[in-house]
Design a protein around this motif. Structure first.
Motif, PDB file in Angstrom:
ATOM      1  N   LEU A  32       5.783  -4.277   0.732  1.00 58.23           N
ATOM      2  CA  LEU A  32       4.986  -2.954   0.621  1.00 58.23           C
ATOM      3  C   LEU A  32       3.871  -3.077   1.525  1.00 58.23           C
ATOM      4  CD1 LEU A  32       4.810  -3.379  -3.162  1.00 58.23           C
ATOM      5  CD2 LEU A  32       5.919  -1.662  -1.887  1.00 58.23           C
ATOM      6  N   HIS A  33       3.839  -3.768   2.742  1.00 57.37           N
ATOM      7  CA  HIS A  33       2.726  -3.989   3.661  1.00 57.37           C
ATOM      8  C   HIS A  33       2.308  -3.000   4.246  1.00 57.37           C
ATOM      9  CE1 HIS A  33       5.599  -4.684   6.679  1.00 57.37           C
ATOM     10  NE2 HIS A  33       4.696  -4.740   7.664  1.00 57.37           N
ATOM     11  N   ASP A  34       3.277  -1.895   4.660  1.00 53.14           N
ATOM     12  CA  ASP A  34       3.022  -0.645   5.757  1.00 53.14           C
ATOM     13  C   ASP A  34       3.107   0.594   5.003  1.00 53.14           C
ATOM     14  OD1 ASP A  34       2.176  -2.109   8.053  1.00 53.14           O
ATOM     15  OD2 ASP A  34       3.853  -1.853   9.130  1.00 53.14           O
ATOM     16  N   ILE A  35       3.485   0.457   3.611  1.00 54.57           N
ATOM     17  CA  ILE A  35       3.580   1.968   2.856  1.00 54.57           C
ATOM     18  C   ILE A  35       2.288   2.738   2.992  1.00 54.57           C
ATOM     19  CG2 ILE A  35       2.695   1.109   0.661  1.00 54.57           C
ATOM     20  CD1 ILE A  35       5.136   2.731  -0.391  1.00 54.57           C
ATOM     21  N   GLY A  36       1.142   2.177   3.068  1.00 55.04           N
ATOM     22  CA  GLY A  36      -0.227   3.003   3.459  1.00 55.04           C
ATOM     23  C   GLY A  36       0.198   3.815   4.758  1.00 55.04           C
ATOM     24  N   HIS A  67      -4.478   1.399   6.954  1.00 53.42           N
ATOM     25  CA  HIS A  67      -3.156   1.304   6.078  1.00 53.42           C
ATOM     26  C   HIS A  67      -3.036   0.086   5.382  1.00 53.42           C
ATOM     27  CE1 HIS A  67      -1.693  -1.175   9.397  1.00 53.42           C
ATOM     28  NE2 HIS A  67      -0.388  -1.419   8.646  1.00 53.42           N
ATOM     29  N   GLY A  68      -3.687  -1.163   5.684  1.00 50.39           N
ATOM     30  CA  GLY A  68      -3.454  -2.312   4.835  1.00 50.39           C
ATOM     31  C   GLY A  68      -4.077  -2.010   3.569  1.00 50.39           C
ATOM     32  N   LYS A  69      -5.332  -1.373   3.482  1.00 44.08           N
ATOM     33  CA  LYS A  69      -5.989  -1.265   2.165  1.00 44.08           C
ATOM     34  C   LYS A  69      -5.233  -0.162   1.593  1.00 44.08           C
ATOM     35  CE  LYS A  69     -10.728  -1.931   4.102  1.00 44.08           C
ATOM     36  NZ  LYS A  69     -12.021  -1.118   3.814  1.00 44.08           N
ATOM     37  N   PHE A  70      -4.739   1.047   1.962  1.00 39.79           N
ATOM     38  CA  PHE A  70      -3.993   1.956   1.299  1.00 39.79           C
ATOM     39  C   PHE A  70      -2.644   1.122   0.608  1.00 39.79           C
ATOM     40  CE2 PHE A  70      -5.756   5.553   3.783  1.00 39.79           C
ATOM     41  CZ  PHE A  70      -6.344   6.306   2.498  1.00 39.79           C
ATOM     42  N   SER A  71      -2.059   0.469   1.552  1.00 40.18           N
ATOM     43  CA  SER A  71      -0.685  -0.361   1.114  1.00 40.18           C
ATOM     44  C   SER A  71      -1.166  -1.317  -0.141  1.00 40.18           C
ATOM     45  CB  SER A  71      -0.503  -1.077   2.256  1.00 40.18           C
ATOM     46  OG  SER A  71       0.170  -0.377   3.251  1.00 40.18           O
ATOM     47  N   ALA A  75       0.627  -0.462  -3.649  1.00 44.38           N
ATOM     48  CA  ALA A  75       1.352  -1.625  -4.364  1.00 44.38           C
ATOM     49  C   ALA A  75       0.954  -1.713  -5.713  1.00 44.38           C
ATOM     50  CB  ALA A  75       1.008  -2.977  -3.575  1.00 44.38           C
ATOM     51  N   LYS A  76      -0.506  -1.703  -6.015  1.00 46.76           N
ATOM     52  CA  LYS A  76      -0.753  -1.810  -7.290  1.00 46.76           C
ATOM     53  C   LYS A  76      -0.832  -0.559  -8.198  1.00 46.76           C
ATOM     54  CE  LYS A  76      -5.003  -3.270  -9.860  1.00 46.76           C
ATOM     55  NZ  LYS A  76      -6.292  -3.677  -9.833  1.00 46.76           N
ATOM     56  N   ASP A  77      -1.140   0.553  -7.636  1.00 44.17           N
ATOM     57  CA  ASP A  77      -1.237   1.787  -8.548  1.00 44.17           C
ATOM     58  C   ASP A  77       0.175   2.386  -8.768  1.00 44.17           C
ATOM     59  OD1 ASP A  77      -2.969   3.765  -9.833  1.00 44.17           O
ATOM     60  OD2 ASP A  77      -1.973   5.069  -8.220  1.00 44.17           O
ATOM     61  N   ILE A  78       1.180   2.210  -7.731  1.00 45.84           N
ATOM     62  CA  ILE A  78       2.406   3.137  -7.858  1.00 45.84           C
ATOM     63  C   ILE A  78       3.219   1.985  -8.353  1.00 45.84           C
ATOM     64  CG2 ILE A  78       4.206   4.042  -6.672  1.00 45.84           C
ATOM     65  CD1 ILE A  78       1.911   5.456  -4.955  1.00 45.84           C
ATOM     66  N   PHE A  79       3.553   1.012  -7.519  1.00 43.54           N
ATOM     67  CA  PHE A  79       4.486  -0.288  -7.832  1.00 43.54           C
ATOM     68  C   PHE A  79       4.318  -1.103  -8.984  1.00 43.54           C
ATOM     69  CE2 PHE A  79       5.270   1.846  -3.643  1.00 43.54           C
ATOM     70  CZ  PHE A  79       6.689   1.991  -3.857  1.00 43.54           C
ATOM     71  N   LEU A  87      -1.660  -8.862  -3.462  1.00 44.57           N
ATOM     72  CA  LEU A  87      -2.477  -7.364  -3.007  1.00 44.57           C
ATOM     73  C   LEU A  87      -3.385  -8.190  -1.811  1.00 44.57           C
ATOM     74  CD1 LEU A  87      -3.246  -6.453  -6.392  1.00 44.57           C
ATOM     75  CD2 LEU A  87      -1.515  -5.354  -4.734  1.00 44.57           C
ATOM     76  N   SER A  88      -3.851  -9.222  -1.738  1.00 43.46           N
ATOM     77  CA  SER A  88      -4.713  -9.757  -0.726  1.00 43.46           C
ATOM     78  C   SER A  88      -3.880  -9.752   0.856  1.00 43.46           C
ATOM     79  CB  SER A  88      -5.288 -10.969  -0.839  1.00 43.46           C
ATOM     80  OG  SER A  88      -5.930 -11.454   0.163  1.00 43.46           O
ATOM     81  N   ALA A  89      -2.749 -10.339   0.878  1.00 45.37           N
ATOM     82  CA  ALA A  89      -1.843 -10.428   1.801  1.00 45.37           C
ATOM     83  C   ALA A  89      -1.572  -9.213   2.297  1.00 45.37           C
ATOM     84  CB  ALA A  89      -0.605 -11.342   1.359  1.00 45.37           C
ATOM     85  N   ILE A  90      -1.279  -8.202   1.630  1.00 45.41           N
ATOM     86  CA  ILE A  90      -0.880  -6.647   2.101  1.00 45.41           C
ATOM     87  C   ILE A  90      -2.201  -6.335   2.702  1.00 45.41           C
ATOM     88  CG2 ILE A  90      -0.646  -4.410   1.279  1.00 45.41           C
ATOM     89  CD1 ILE A  90       1.287  -5.608  -1.093  1.00 45.41           C
ATOM     90  N   THR A  91      -3.315  -6.435   2.122  1.00 46.92           N
ATOM     91  CA  THR A  91      -4.652  -5.771   2.587  1.00 46.92           C
ATOM     92  C   THR A  91      -5.048  -6.435   3.945  1.00 46.92           C
ATOM     93  OG1 THR A  91      -5.557  -5.529   0.398  1.00 46.92           O
ATOM     94  CG2 THR A  91      -7.242  -5.760   2.300  1.00 46.92           C
ATOM     95  N   TYR A  92      -4.871  -7.878   4.261  1.00 52.39           N
ATOM     96  CA  TYR A  92      -5.112  -8.035   5.426  1.00 52.39           C
ATOM     97  C   TYR A  92      -4.080  -8.526   6.594  1.00 52.39           C
ATOM     98  CZ  TYR A  92      -9.387  -9.401   2.741  1.00 52.39           C
ATOM     99  OH  TYR A  92     -10.660  -9.312   2.071  1.00 52.39           O
ATOM    100  N   HIS A  93      -2.814  -7.856   6.261  1.00 54.02           N
ATOM    101  CA  HIS A  93      -1.824  -8.421   7.255  1.00 54.02           C
ATOM    102  C   HIS A  93      -1.966  -7.950   8.682  1.00 54.02           C
ATOM    103  CE1 HIS A  93      -0.609  -3.847   6.788  1.00 54.02           C
ATOM    104  NE2 HIS A  93       0.069  -4.311   7.782  1.00 54.02           N
ATOM    105  N   THR A  94      -2.959  -6.833   8.736  1.00 53.82           N
ATOM    106  CA  THR A  94      -3.225  -6.400  10.117  1.00 53.82           C
ATOM    107  C   THR A  94      -3.977  -7.549  11.055  1.00 53.82           C
ATOM    108  OG1 THR A  94      -2.747  -4.191   9.465  1.00 53.82           O
ATOM    109  CG2 THR A  94      -3.726  -4.546  11.625  1.00 53.82           C
TER     110      THR A  94
END
Length: 169
Positions: A32-36, A67-71, A75-79, A87-94
């Motif tokens: 889910l890291h790049d879905i944003g 995009h990390g914040k959106f992802s 991830a939370k809202d849709i998935f 969620l933190s790993a997704i946010t800060y992945h860039t």
């Protein structure tokens, strides 16, 4: 699942296993890291504001950085992902940030090992060598590489990560 996402997800599982971390959490974070990135560049700032996502000045200049914040939001809202660590790993992945968790490092670095650019990443051989030292050495190497590269802006999280790693010397 696209081939690229599959490669990154498998890399995340492999790194998680290597360093004794939760493979399922790493796999989920990377899936889910790049879905944003699906939000069109020209709409990112306005949509972030509409959704109540904080927009930093650097993100206004380079909306790709959102995009990390959106992802994480999607991830939370849709998935339905509710695990704060994922969620933190997704946010800060860039960029990572100061004191990243091991899961944040795995999601970020798996994305950098299996990048979506052409050819082999220019830093890959050095990153692989850094993994042989430790996960933290790999994160420190990549933070320095990114910080010293020709970026349009230096995101505050990257600056914090860089200062954190290099203040520890």
């Amino acid at each position: 699942m696209g081939a690229f996402v599959g490669c990154v997800a498998n890399e995340a599982k492999s790194l998680a296993k290597r360093f004794g971390l939760d493979e399922a959490a790493a796999f989920t974070g990377v899936l889910l890291h790049d879905i944003g990135g699906l939000v069109p560049e020209q709409q990112r700032v306005a949509l972030a504001e509409e959704l109540g996502i904080d927009v930093l000045p650097e993100e206004r200049l380079v909306p790709m950085l959102l995009h990390g914040k959106f992802s994480a939001y999607f991830a939370k809202d849709i998935f339905g992902v509710t695990t704060p660590e994922i969620l933190s790993a997704i946010t800060y992945h860039t960029t990572l940030h100061a004191n990243p968790t091991d899961l944040e490092k795995i999601v970020c670095l798996a994305d950098k090992v299996k990048w979506d650019g052409e050819g082999v990443p220019p830093y890959l051989s050095e990153l692989i060598l850094a993994f042989d030292q430790s996960l933290d050495a790999a994160a420190k190497f990549f933070t320095a590489y990114l910080y010293d590269s020709n970026l349009l802006v230096i995101h505050p999280w990257l600056s914090e990560a860089h200062d954190d790693y290099f203040a520890k010397q």
